[in-house]
Scaffold this motif. Structure first.
Motif, short mmCIF file in Angstrom:
data_model
loop_
_atom_site.label_atom_id
_atom_site.label_comp_id
_atom_site.label_asym_id
_atom_site.label_seq_id
_atom_site.Cartn_x
_atom_site.Cartn_y
_atom_site.Cartn_z
N GLU A 1 0.82 -1.22 0.00
CA GLU A 1 0.00 0.00 0.00
C GLU A 1 0.85 1.26 0.00
O GLU A 1 0.49 2.26 -0.63
N LYS B 1 6.37 3.43 -2.44
CA LYS B 1 6.29 4.86 -2.72
C LYS B 1 7.63 5.53 -2.41
O LYS B 1 8.41 5.02 -1.60
N HIS C 1 3.33 -0.08 -6.64
CA HIS C 1 2.58 1.17 -6.56
C HIS C 1 3.43 2.16 -5.77
O HIS C 1 3.64 1.92 -4.59
N ASN D 1 0.84 7.73 -11.45
CA ASN D 1 -0.40 7.79 -10.68
C ASN D 1 -0.95 9.21 -10.75
O ASN D 1 -0.21 10.18 -10.52
N GLU E 1 -7.98 -0.02 -6.63
CA GLU E 1 -7.99 0.39 -5.21
C GLU E 1 -9.42 0.40 -4.67
O GLU E 1 -9.84 1.36 -4.01
N TRP F 1 -8.59 -2.08 -1.59
CA TRP F 1 -7.54 -1.28 -0.94
C TRP F 1 -7.50 -1.63 0.54
O TRP F 1 -7.95 -0.90 1.42
C1 XIL Z 1 -2.94 5.93 0.75
C2 XIL Z 1 -2.65 4.84 1.79
O1 XIL Z 1 -3.74 3.96 1.85
C3 XIL Z 1 -2.40 5.49 3.14
O2 XIL Z 1 -1.98 4.50 4.08
C4 XIL Z 1 -1.32 6.57 3.03
O3 XIL Z 1 -1.20 7.24 4.27
C5 XIL Z 1 -1.69 7.56 1.95
O4 XIL Z 1 -1.90 6.88 0.72
N1 XIL Z 1 -4.80 6.79 -3.96
C6 XIL Z 1 -3.59 6.15 -4.07
C7 XIL Z 1 -3.00 5.49 -2.88
O5 XIL Z 1 -3.09 5.99 -5.19
O6 XIL Z 1 -1.59 5.49 -2.89
C8 XIL Z 1 -3.47 6.11 -1.59
O7 XIL Z 1 -3.02 5.30 -0.52
C9 XIL Z 1 -4.99 6.22 -1.58
C10 XIL Z 1 -5.46 7.08 -2.72
#
Ligand code: XIL
Length: 396
Positions: A104, A108, A141, A188, A306, A348
């Motif tokens: 998740e 990043k 991701h 993204n 997601e 998600w």
């Molecule tokens: C979110 C995660 O779920 C959280 O834990 C983090 O704090 C912030 O990011 N769209 C996306 C994801 O592409 O990377 C995001 O995930 C949710 C929205």
């Protein structure tokens, strides 16, 4: 059939789901010899075909991955290193229910990049190894995003070095996991929440410093280092039909069409699908069907990347809330799964005990996912499994 080692990994994965779906049943997993692991050594479980596991015939109690696989689809979930590495109950349920894992947060920039010249793969390696050990496909991701950038980024990156920094990141990370990835979210959320024809772009340091072709450059770089991975453009805000939702769909289609015309290796669209339970009247099946068909006409695969249902504005009563959340899943997936270009559905998170919605709105009372806090299946789980069962057979 399984000894044709010359097939590409994508063919193998597709072969895995569709041939079993056609056969209707299977009771085993198969592993195929693969390519490199992150140390560059040969790995036995990278190019694997995930077959339905234990359920013969497909029964009510079978995990979601089997319901999905019986229709030629892949089901997976997102999870984060801090939870997965410390919560063995959740880890067990995830490996039982899922055929695919999306870290998740652990791929990043904020996790991988302690400094401009430094990479820290501790968490991402752990997640990739967890996926291997549990025969889960792995989705990366995300390589390029305007968000989740480390603190040092604004100070150290600028118009002079941004392109080199972006390409170095893609090459280093992509190369480390090359041959192990089902797919990569290469870029993204590049499109603005309310795009216009003149300016569809979401503000981003990449846009400012690399220019509009940062998207194309990122895909080319990812393809060079991991030619077998599906390369995905991932986007939010595509599920509903407020006027801005329509503009966004058009802008995304235009972007994908331009990329395809330029010969950019973009293989799939990730439709995030963070549904909002109280806004399901803004989901219009006909418009979504048309959008999915337009994407499919570009020969682009579709990944629901997601999926969850935000319940902040739903009634407090848990029974009523769970019913509405389940019905949002059913309504949405019924339309989505009609489209043959859809290959994969990712929620998600898997359990309400670990969802990003616990940080907002209802705090620790959010119920957006298929399992409750005690890891019991909820009405949302039944809605998803029924949606898979009712879906037409998907083929590559
Ligand atoms: C979110 C995660 O779920 C959280 O834990 C983090 O704090 C912030 O990011 N769209 C996306 C994801 O592409 O990377 C995001 O995930 C949710 C929205």
């Amino acid at each position: 059939m399984l000894d044709n080692w010359q097939m590409t990994r994508r063919q193998l994965l597709q072969f895995g789901t569709t041939s079993i779906a056609a056969a209707g049943v299977a009771s085993c997993r198969s592993l195929l010899p693969g390519s490199r692991n992150n140390t560059g050594e040969s790995s036995d479980n990278s190019n694997r075909v995930i077959l339905p596991s234990t359920c013969v015939p497909l029964e009510e109690g079978c995990p979601l991955k089997d319901h999905a696989a019986s229709r030629g689809l892949i089901y997976g979930a997102a999870a984060k290193y801090p939870t997965l590495s410390s919560d063995s109950e959740l880890a067990n349920v995830l490996s039982r229910e899922c055929a695919l894992l999306v870290p998740e947060n652990d791929f990043k920039w904020i996790s991988l990049r302690p400094g401009l010249h430094q990479f820290d793969f501790t968490r991402s390696d752990w997640m990739a190894d967890f996926a291997d050990a549990n025969n889960l496909l792995l989705r990366g991701h995300t390589l390029v995003w305007y968000k989740s950038l480390p603190r040092w980024f604004q100070k150290e990156v600028n118009v002079t070095n941004a392109e080199a920094v972006m390409l170095d990141h893609i090459r280093t990370v992509g190369n480390r996991y090359a041959g192990r990835m089902h797919s990569w979210d290469v870029v993204n959320e590049a499109i603005a929440p309310t795009p216009t024809i003149e300016n569809p772009w979401r503000p981003s340091p990449w846009l400012d410093w690399v220019g509009e072709d940062y998207v194309a450059k990122a895909f080319h770089a990812a393809h060079e280092v991991d030619p077998d991975a599906r390369l995905v453009y991932n986007e939010n805000g595509l599920w509903w039909d407020a006027p801005e939702g329509e503009a966004k769909k058009l802008a995304v289609l235009r972007l994908l069409e331009n990329l395809k015309t330029q010969g950019v290796p973009v293989h799939a669209l990730g439709i995030q699908s963070h549904l909002r339970g109280h806004l399901m009247d803004q989901f219009q099946p006909e418009k979504m069907r048309q959008f999915l068909q337009n994407v499919a006409d570009l020969e682009i695969e579709i990944i629901i990347s997601e999926l969850d249902v935000r319940d902040t504005d739903l009634p407090d009563d848990i029974g009523e809330r769970d019913r509405l959340i389940a019905s949002a899943y059913s309504e949405y997936l019924a339309v989505i799964l009609e489209q043959p270009a859809v290959s994969t559905v990712v929620t998600w998170g898997l359990s309400d005990r670990d969802t990003w919605h616990n940080k907002a709105g209802r705090k620790n009372d959010a119920r957006p996912l298929p399992f409750d806090r005690n890891l019991n299946r909820k009405p949302a789980w039944s809605a998803i499994s029924n949606s898979f069962q009712n879906a037409p057979l998907h083929s590559p």
